[in-house]
Design a protein around this motif. Sequence first.
Motif, PDB file in Angstrom:
ATOM      1  N   SER A  49      77.428  31.052  27.583  1.00  0.00           N
ATOM      2  CA  SER A  49      77.608  29.796  28.321  1.00  0.00           C
ATOM      3  C   SER A  49      77.601  30.026  29.828  1.00  0.00           C
ATOM      4  N   THR A  50      78.122  31.157  30.269  1.00  0.00           N
ATOM      5  CA  THR A  50      78.157  31.449  31.704  1.00  0.00           C
ATOM      6  C   THR A  50      76.754  31.680  32.267  1.00  0.00           C
ATOM      7  N   ASP A  51      75.823  32.089  31.388  1.00  0.00           N
ATOM      8  CA  ASP A  51      74.454  32.334  31.839  1.00  0.00           C
ATOM      9  C   ASP A  51      73.716  31.034  32.147  1.00  0.00           C
ATOM     10  N   LEU A  52      74.145  29.933  31.521  1.00  0.00           N
ATOM     11  CA  LEU A  52      73.461  28.654  31.717  1.00  0.00           C
ATOM     12  C   LEU A  52      73.627  28.124  33.132  1.00  0.00           C
ATOM     13  N   LYS A  53      74.621  28.639  33.823  1.00  0.00           N
ATOM     14  CA  LYS A  53      74.866  28.208  35.197  1.00  0.00           C
ATOM     15  C   LYS A  53      73.670  28.494  36.094  1.00  0.00           C
ATOM     16  N   ASN A  54      72.954  29.568  35.813  1.00  0.00           N
ATOM     17  CA  ASN A  54      71.855  30.001  36.668  1.00  0.00           C
ATOM     18  C   ASN A  54      70.476  29.697  36.081  1.00  0.00           C
ATOM     19  N   SER A  55      70.439  28.961  34.979  1.00  0.00           N
ATOM     20  CA  SER A  55      69.150  28.643  34.359  1.00  0.00           C
ATOM     21  C   SER A  55      68.343  27.717  35.268  1.00  0.00           C
ATOM     22  N   ALA A  56      67.087  28.055  35.458  1.00  0.00           N
ATOM     23  CA  ALA A  56      66.204  27.242  36.284  1.00  0.00           C
ATOM     24  C   ALA A  56      65.536  26.166  35.431  1.00  0.00           C
ATOM     25  N   PRO A  57      65.003  25.120  36.061  1.00  0.00           N
ATOM     26  CA  PRO A  57      64.332  24.060  35.288  1.00  0.00           C
ATOM     27  C   PRO A  57      63.235  24.577  34.370  1.00  0.00           C
ATOM     28  N   ASP A  58      62.544  25.651  34.783  1.00  0.00           N
ATOM     29  CA  ASP A  58      61.462  26.158  33.949  1.00  0.00           C
ATOM     30  C   ASP A  58      61.930  27.141  32.877  1.00  0.00           C
ATOM     31  N   THR A  59      63.192  27.516  32.889  1.00  0.00           N
ATOM     32  CA  THR A  59      63.715  28.445  31.867  1.00  0.00           C
ATOM     33  C   THR A  59      64.806  27.820  31.012  1.00  0.00           C
ATOM     34  N   ILE A  60      65.264  26.637  31.393  1.00  0.00           N
ATOM     35  CA  ILE A  60      66.427  26.047  30.710  1.00  0.00           C
ATOM     36  C   ILE A  60      66.154  25.773  29.239  1.00  0.00           C
ATOM     37  N   GLU A  69      71.134  27.232  18.323  1.00  0.00           N
ATOM     38  CA  GLU A  69      70.003  27.156  17.391  1.00  0.00           C
ATOM     39  C   GLU A  69      69.756  25.737  16.892  1.00  0.00           C
ATOM     40  N   ASN A  70      70.666  24.810  17.160  1.00  0.00           N
ATOM     41  CA  ASN A  70      70.498  23.425  16.720  1.00  0.00           C
ATOM     42  C   ASN A  70      69.702  22.580  17.699  1.00  0.00           C
ATOM     43  N   ILE A  71      69.239  23.178  18.793  1.00  0.00           N
ATOM     44  CA  ILE A  71      68.467  22.444  19.789  1.00  0.00           C
ATOM     45  C   ILE A  71      66.983  22.573  19.473  1.00  0.00           C
ATOM     46  N   ASP A  72      66.303  21.430  19.415  1.00  0.00           N
ATOM     47  CA  ASP A  72      64.887  21.404  19.060  1.00  0.00           C
ATOM     48  C   ASP A  72      63.980  21.492  20.293  1.00  0.00           C
ATOM     49  N   LYS A  73      64.288  20.698  21.305  1.00  0.00           N
ATOM     50  CA  LYS A  73      63.479  20.746  22.521  1.00  0.00           C
ATOM     51  C   LYS A  73      64.313  20.277  23.716  1.00  0.00           C
ATOM     52  N   VAL A  74      63.830  20.614  24.904  1.00  0.00           N
ATOM     53  CA  VAL A  74      64.494  20.243  26.151  1.00  0.00           C
ATOM     54  C   VAL A  74      63.424  19.757  27.121  1.00  0.00           C
ATOM     55  N   VAL A  75      63.662  18.606  27.726  1.00  0.00           N
ATOM     56  CA  VAL A  75      62.726  18.043  28.698  1.00  0.00           C
ATOM     57  C   VAL A  75      63.442  17.908  30.036  1.00  0.00           C
ATOM     58  N   VAL A  76      62.755  18.301  31.113  1.00  0.00           N
ATOM     59  CA  VAL A  76      63.311  18.181  32.464  1.00  0.00           C
ATOM     60  C   VAL A  76      62.472  17.183  33.245  1.00  0.00           C
ATOM     61  N   ARG A  77      63.112  16.164  33.783  1.00  0.00           N
ATOM     62  CA  ARG A  77      62.448  15.192  34.641  1.00  0.00           C
ATOM     63  C   ARG A  77      63.239  15.086  35.936  1.00  0.00           C
ATOM     64  N   ASP A  78      62.662  15.597  37.000  1.00  0.00           N
ATOM     65  CA  ASP A  78      63.379  15.678  38.273  1.00  0.00           C
ATOM     66  C   ASP A  78      64.668  16.464  38.039  1.00  0.00           C
ATOM     67  N   LYS A  79      65.816  15.794  38.225  1.00  0.00           N
ATOM     68  CA  LYS A  79      67.089  16.482  38.000  1.00  0.00           C
ATOM     69  C   LYS A  79      67.779  15.986  36.728  1.00  0.00           C
ATOM     70  N   ALA A  80      66.985  15.328  35.868  1.00  0.00           N
ATOM     71  CA  ALA A  80      67.513  14.863  34.574  1.00  0.00           C
ATOM     72  C   ALA A  80      67.149  15.873  33.488  1.00  0.00           C
ATOM     73  N   LEU A  81      68.138  16.254  32.687  1.00  0.00           N
ATOM     74  CA  LEU A  81      67.960  17.200  31.589  1.00  0.00           C
ATOM     75  C   LEU A  81      68.163  16.452  30.279  1.00  0.00           C
TER      76      LEU A  81
END
Length: 399
Positions: A49-60, A69-81
Amino acid sequence: MIAIFVVLMIGAFLGAINNQSKIADEPKKEIKVADEKKTTAEKQPEIKSTDLKNSAPDTIENDLKLYDENIDKVVVRDKALIVTYKDSAFWSDNSLLEEYAYDSINLIEDLYSNQNFDLFAFERPTVMTDDNGNEKLDTVFKSFYTRNTLDQMNLDNFTDMVLVDRKRYFQKADGYWLHPGIFLNVDKKLREGIRSPINFDNMDESRYNMRDGATNDVVEQPDSVKKEKPIVAEPVTEDAVEEPQTEAEQSISYDAPAIVNSTFIITQGFDQLSFKIEELSVMVGTKGDLITAPLSSSLFSLKEMMDHTGQEITKLQQTSTPSDIGATTEQLATNQAEMNQIYEELQQQFYSIDKQDYPDAAQLVSAIKQNFSMMEKLTHPDVSAYSKYFKENADEQRN
């Protein structure tokens, strides 16, 4: 001696074979160990969880999938996750909703420190079955929190509060949308705590903004409904022909105050339903290829009005009444049942609007207005028997 010599020779021979077998096995073991080391080296490192602090939009997206493992996909729009969960097995609609709320607030707590994002949204799909038995993977929950809201919260404590009481997640969210079919099936206590399946306009995967001036407060009835004065069906004129009562009816004693009260509530309820239906119908239209419509929660307020009137009809059906009152009540019960069927169709139509999932806006608007029109006609039954009884007995009650 010869026998002893033969035994020794056989033992030496078998020992040599056994040693060769061991030698032959050793390379295999070494290869196996080497393969295991190679496989371990190829595995992706676990994300904390501490590593997520530094995740960039292209690596999140990759980081979150490794983290959960329950996450299927992640979309980034501007500063919306926008995080979409996988569809997974669940015990009931209640457990599905509760799991979604707790998983989402936990992820928010983990992601809040990442300054690359100012809005955190979560979607949950599951397989839904329509009236024809067809199954389709459909999004059933959406919600989001903004950084402005989270800045005012102690997330550590709030996460514990959501663990104890899941409805708090929705009460504090900047916006949420819950599938009406699932919302109506959750436990009454949870449903009443959330109050409404939606608290803002047109939430879809491309826009997570509340309408201007909106809040996450409980949705209330429009002022037009609040200001409506009770309307009682007009009494028949003195020239109207009155049907004589039978001898049996003349000898029966009725609870006049209870009948007067029920007929008043029912006629008032049908009149208010008529105004509400017309109000909703006028608000449905098109703007280009899109449909403009009131909130889904406004449709639920219509259902609440219908249910209130329906309860009073049922109550009057169980009361001893004159035959003309009984016949009118049965007709109203039939109208009420037909309105409930139309409402179910409207619910599905408004669900399509919420998702902006319709091939032809004009065609859907036409179908909605037709349903409203049929429902509105059902709110104008012949209640002359009610009016007559009310006129004859209301004055006696006041005296």
